[in-house]
Design a protein around this motif. Structure first.
Motif, PDB file in Angstrom:
ATOM      1  N   ASN A 184      -5.924   6.256 -23.824  1.00 43.46           N
ATOM      2  CA  ASN A 184      -6.550   6.316 -25.143  1.00 43.46           C
ATOM      3  C   ASN A 184      -5.867   5.435 -26.187  1.00 43.46           C
ATOM      4  N   ASP A 185      -4.788   4.760 -25.798  1.00 43.80           N
ATOM      5  CA  ASP A 185      -4.143   3.815 -26.715  1.00 43.80           C
ATOM      6  C   ASP A 185      -5.010   2.571 -26.860  1.00 43.80           C
ATOM      7  N   ILE A 186      -4.985   1.973 -28.043  1.00 51.42           N
ATOM      8  CA  ILE A 186      -5.791   0.778 -28.288  1.00 51.42           C
ATOM      9  C   ILE A 186      -5.139  -0.435 -27.625  1.00 51.42           C
ATOM     10  N   ALA A 187      -5.929  -1.162 -26.845  1.00 51.69           N
ATOM     11  CA  ALA A 187      -5.450  -2.365 -26.155  1.00 51.69           C
ATOM     12  C   ALA A 187      -5.788  -3.631 -26.937  1.00 51.69           C
ATOM     13  N   VAL A 188      -7.046  -3.709 -27.424  1.00 50.41           N
ATOM     14  CA  VAL A 188      -7.520  -4.922 -28.102  1.00 50.41           C
ATOM     15  C   VAL A 188      -8.322  -4.540 -29.339  1.00 50.41           C
ATOM     16  N   VAL A 189      -8.063  -5.293 -30.420  1.00 49.62           N
ATOM     17  CA  VAL A 189      -8.826  -5.128 -31.657  1.00 49.62           C
ATOM     18  C   VAL A 189      -9.457  -6.471 -31.999  1.00 49.62           C
ATOM     19  N   TYR A 190     -10.742  -6.429 -32.317  1.00 51.74           N
ATOM     20  CA  TYR A 190     -11.448  -7.641 -32.763  1.00 51.74           C
ATOM     21  C   TYR A 190     -12.475  -7.229 -33.799  1.00 51.74           C
ATOM     22  N   GLU A 191     -12.248  -7.632 -35.036  1.00 52.21           N
ATOM     23  CA  GLU A 191     -13.124  -7.252 -36.145  1.00 52.21           C
ATOM     24  C   GLU A 191     -13.302  -5.729 -36.137  1.00 52.21           C
ATOM     25  N   ASP A 192     -14.519  -5.223 -36.001  1.00 50.21           N
ATOM     26  CA  ASP A 192     -14.725  -3.771 -36.038  1.00 50.21           C
ATOM     27  C   ASP A 192     -14.675  -3.123 -34.662  1.00 50.21           C
ATOM     28  N   THR A 193     -14.409  -3.914 -33.621  1.00 48.89           N
ATOM     29  CA  THR A 193     -14.393  -3.386 -32.253  1.00 48.89           C
ATOM     30  C   THR A 193     -12.968  -3.071 -31.821  1.00 48.89           C
ATOM     31  N   ARG A 194     -12.789  -1.883 -31.255  1.00 50.68           N
ATOM     32  CA  ARG A 194     -11.483  -1.473 -30.743  1.00 50.68           C
ATOM     33  C   ARG A 194     -11.695  -0.947 -29.324  1.00 50.68           C
ATOM     34  N   ARG A 195     -10.943  -1.479 -28.375  1.00 49.24           N
ATOM     35  CA  ARG A 195     -11.054  -1.038 -26.981  1.00 49.24           C
ATOM     36  C   ARG A 195      -9.758  -0.362 -26.555  1.00 49.24           C
ATOM     37  N   THR A 196      -9.871   0.829 -25.964  1.00 50.11           N
ATOM     38  CA  THR A 196      -8.703   1.482 -25.389  1.00 50.11           C
ATOM     39  C   THR A 196      -8.342   0.808 -24.067  1.00 50.11           C
ATOM     40  N   PHE A 197      -7.149   1.105 -23.554  1.00 49.59           N
ATOM     41  CA  PHE A 197      -6.752   0.525 -22.276  1.00 49.59           C
ATOM     42  C   PHE A 197      -7.691   0.964 -21.157  1.00 49.59           C
ATOM     43  N   LYS A 198      -8.168   2.210 -21.187  1.00 51.61           N
ATOM     44  CA  LYS A 198      -9.094   2.686 -20.165  1.00 51.61           C
ATOM     45  C   LYS A 198     -10.435   1.958 -20.272  1.00 51.61           C
ATOM     46  N   GLU A 199     -10.963   1.839 -21.483  1.00 51.19           N
ATOM     47  CA  GLU A 199     -12.232   1.132 -21.681  1.00 51.19           C
ATOM     48  C   GLU A 199     -12.109  -0.329 -21.261  1.00 51.19           C
ATOM     49  N   PHE A 200     -11.023  -0.938 -21.656  1.00 54.84           N
ATOM     50  CA  PHE A 200     -10.820  -2.351 -21.327  1.00 54.84           C
ATOM     51  C   PHE A 200     -10.760  -2.540 -19.813  1.00 54.84           C
ATOM     52  N   TYR A 201      -9.991  -1.716 -19.126  1.00 54.21           N
ATOM     53  CA  TYR A 201      -9.846  -1.814 -17.669  1.00 54.21           C
ATOM     54  C   TYR A 201     -11.187  -1.635 -16.968  1.00 54.21           C
ATOM     55  N   GLU A 202     -11.973  -0.648 -17.394  1.00 53.43           N
ATOM     56  CA  GLU A 202     -13.260  -0.382 -16.745  1.00 53.43           C
ATOM     57  C   GLU A 202     -14.251  -1.514 -17.004  1.00 53.43           C
ATOM     58  N   ARG A 203     -14.255  -2.058 -18.213  1.00 57.39           N
ATOM     59  CA  ARG A 203     -15.154  -3.178 -18.505  1.00 57.39           C
ATOM     60  C   ARG A 203     -14.752  -4.425 -17.712  1.00 57.39           C
ATOM     61  N   VAL A 204     -13.457  -4.657 -17.562  1.00 53.91           N
ATOM     62  CA  VAL A 204     -12.982  -5.802 -16.772  1.00 53.91           C
ATOM     63  C   VAL A 204     -13.445  -5.663 -15.325  1.00 53.91           C
ATOM     64  N   ASN A 205     -13.273  -4.491 -14.741  1.00 54.93           N
ATOM     65  CA  ASN A 205     -13.709  -4.268 -13.357  1.00 54.93           C
ATOM     66  C   ASN A 205     -15.221  -4.408 -13.215  1.00 54.93           C
ATOM     67  N   ALA A 206     -15.968  -3.838 -14.168  1.00 55.45           N
ATOM     68  CA  ALA A 206     -17.433  -3.923 -14.097  1.00 55.45           C
ATOM     69  C   ALA A 206     -17.882  -5.383 -14.152  1.00 55.45           C
ATOM     70  N   LEU A 207     -17.276  -6.146 -15.037  1.00 58.26           N
ATOM     71  CA  LEU A 207     -17.641  -7.560 -15.143  1.00 58.26           C
ATOM     72  C   LEU A 207     -17.248  -8.323 -13.886  1.00 58.26           C
ATOM     73  N   ALA A 208     -16.060  -8.048 -13.363  1.00 53.84           N
ATOM     74  CA  ALA A 208     -15.606  -8.736 -12.144  1.00 53.84           C
ATOM     75  C   ALA A 208     -16.553  -8.469 -10.982  1.00 53.84           C
ATOM     76  N   ASN A 209     -16.962  -7.226 -10.802  1.00 55.17           N
ATOM     77  CA  ASN A 209     -17.890  -6.894  -9.710  1.00 55.17           C
ATOM     78  C   ASN A 209     -19.239  -7.565  -9.897  1.00 55.17           C
ATOM     79  N   SER A 210     -19.721  -7.603 -11.130  1.00 56.13           N
ATOM     80  CA  SER A 210     -21.011  -8.252 -11.390  1.00 56.13           C
ATOM     81  C   SER A 210     -20.931  -9.767 -11.217  1.00 56.13           C
ATOM     82  N   LEU A 211     -19.801 -10.349 -11.601  1.00 56.25           N
ATOM     83  CA  LEU A 211     -19.627 -11.792 -11.397  1.00 56.25           C
ATOM     84  C   LEU A 211     -19.677 -12.127  -9.909  1.00 56.25           C
ATOM     85  N   ILE A 212     -19.066 -11.279  -9.105  1.00 56.79           N
ATOM     86  CA  ILE A 212     -19.104 -11.497  -7.654  1.00 56.79           C
ATOM     87  C   ILE A 212     -20.541 -11.408  -7.138  1.00 56.79           C
TER      88      ILE A 212
END
Length: 508
Positions: free
Chosen positions: A19-47
């Protein structure tokens, strides 16, 4: 020692501090869990859309949070990220994409029009292998980034990625020649990040501000500080001085990098003293020398430590002027880092003595792997015994402090005498009306080359060429004297802040 891959630590951070914040960009804040899951989802879709291990994927966009996700997703998929300057268009864009052998492209909607102008002449990228990020409408001819993330499986893909695999192709700054594709492996990038963390003393407790473009080597490396150290990243789309000061205050930034021009602009913000910048532990500067007067103002106003460093995309930084020496050796670019071997050599590759001019040559674990498909350039960039030739000229004093003279290709030869533009630029900068300057050589029938200064004046300042030339030439040696001055509104720079003298020379 195996260093793993750039994405290897993400599952640990997602588990230990979900639940700690990993990345902040303007009004968007991603937790480490959210960031990790989005990275995996994108990687699988790219494949699923055809990205394979070793595929080159062009990334064409300005700074945005998705760009960091893309870097980690490509790492997870074993692909090679090829970030491209979003300002490049037309034939230059076509040349870079084709020479990179990219099979896919990830493009933000704001740059789609420029991308579509060259799409039909790209060798291996098509509309069906292009992914669009952002935008206010659908793009039926392309893949949608958000749909790929939404539909992708959040477990990590089964791809065997090793530290020896190439993670990124970073294009050189092109200050003196056309950009070259610099191949950097996972372990080289991790080593650079660990070296940064060690030298600058930051870790999982820190918050890094990234305001430089992510497609450049400085910003690209900074994006992986999250994965290597677990620190928080705050990303900006562009540099706006008041907004940057506000972000430092509100996000409690502890470490930040700016180029000299950015410091000068921030120090001119009228209500600078109203901002609370007490969270800062360290400020970093590179790309061009900081004037002593600017250093003193930074220390006085920001009230934190300041470090200057020197290096290039091929090496990372190999010299550093640490906070204790920032005013003691103000004109130096610092001592060599313990991770590197550094020499100054003449044209024959022989060491020069203390105080003598030579070219920096470097050895170290963080050197790049190769220039992509440029074997002759690669061979000519090294001495016979493996020392990388940086193309930068310098000298060293009896205390081991190094001094930058100039790029070897920027040196002016007038009447057989070597003239270093940096020496003249430092004199020009002492005039109270001058905001910025660059010195180049122009053709001269008698002397071969003559000195020309291209100058940006401070807002509201008025001085003519004759008076500025007289002021400078009184302080310069006869062989250094300026023959021509041109006033301009701004100087062409690359994303790291280096002046593109190649463009100035083309103007004449």
């Amino acid at each position: 020692m195996e260093l793993g891959c750039l994405h290897s630590r993400l599952p640990i951070y997602a588990k230990n501090k979900p639940n700690d914040i990993a990345v902040v960009y303007e009004d968007t804040r991603r937790t480490f869990k959210e960031f990790y899951e989005r990275v995996n989802a994108l990687a699988n879709s790219l494949i699923e859309v055809g990205v394979k291990k070793g595929s080159h994927v062009a990334v064409y966009m300005r700074n945005r949070i998705e760009m960091i996700e893309i870097f980690y997703a490509l790492s997870t998929a074993g692909a090679v990220a090829v970030p491209i300057n979003y300002m490049i268009e037309g034939n230059d864009l076509r040349t870079l994409v084709n020479s990179s052998d990219a099979t896919h492209a990830i493009v933000e909607a704001e740059r789609l029009e420029a991308f579509e102008h060259v799409l039909d002449v790209l060798h291996t990228v098509t509309s069906s292998s292009t992914i669009i990020v952002g935008g206010s409408r659908s793009y039926p001819s392309y893949h949608s980034y958000e749909l790929l993330v939404e539909h992708g499986w959040i477990e990590p893909p089964n791809v065997d990625v090793t530290g020896k695999d190439v993670a990124a192709m970073i294009y050189s700054s092109g200050t003196t020649s056309l950009p070259k594709g610099i191949m950097i492996t996972h372990e080289i990038m991790i080593y650079r990040a660990l070296m940064s963390a060690t030298e600058w003393n930051f870790n999982y407790k820190d918050t890094w501000l990234i305001s430089v473009p992510l497609y450049h080597s400085v910003g690209n490396l900074a994006s992986f500080y999250l994965g290597v150290t677990g620190c928080k990243l705050v990303l900006t789309r562009e540099f706006e001085p008041s907004k940057i000061l506000n972000i430092i205050q509100n996000e409690k930034i502890t470490v930040a990098f700016f180029v000299p021009t950015q410091y000068v602009v921030m120090l001119q913000v009228p209500d600078f003293d109203d901002y609370n910048l007490s969270s800062l532990k360290l400020l970093l500067s590179a790309a061009a020398p900081l004037a002593e007067s600017v250093k003193k103002r930074i220390l006085e106003k920001f009230k934190t430590s300041l470090t200057e460093y020197f290096g290039c995309s091929e090496t990372s930084f190999f010299l550093q002027l640490r906070p204790r020496d920032i005013l003691h050796k103000t004109s130096s670019i610092g001592h060599q880092l313990e991770d590197f071997e550094v020499r100054l050599v003449n044209d024959e590759g022989l060491d020069v003595g203390i105080g003598e001019e030579g070219e920096f040559v470097v050895k170290g674990k963080s050197l790049f792997k190769e220039y992509y498909k440029l074997p002759e350039v690669m061979q000519n960039s090294f001495l016979a015994d493996g020392w990388f030739k940086t193309g930068d000229m310098g000298k060293v004093d009896e205390d081991g402090f190094y001094y930058l003279l100039d790029r070897k290709k920027d040196m002016i030869i007038s009447g057989g005498v070597n003239i270093y533009p940096k020496d003249i630029e430092e004199i020009i900068f002492t005039h109270h009306s001058v905001m910025d300057s660059a010195v180049i050589g122009v053709v001269d029938e008698k002397w071969g080359e003559a000195v020309k200064a291209v100058v940006v004046l401070k807002e509201g300042s008025q001085i003519d060429e004759e008076h500025l030339m007289e002021y400078c030439n009184q302080k310069l040696a006869k062989f250094q004297r300026i023959k021509y001055i041109e006033f301009v509104s701004s100087l062409p720079r690359n994303p790291s802040g280096k002046i593109l003298k190649r463009e100035l020379r083309l103007r004449g």
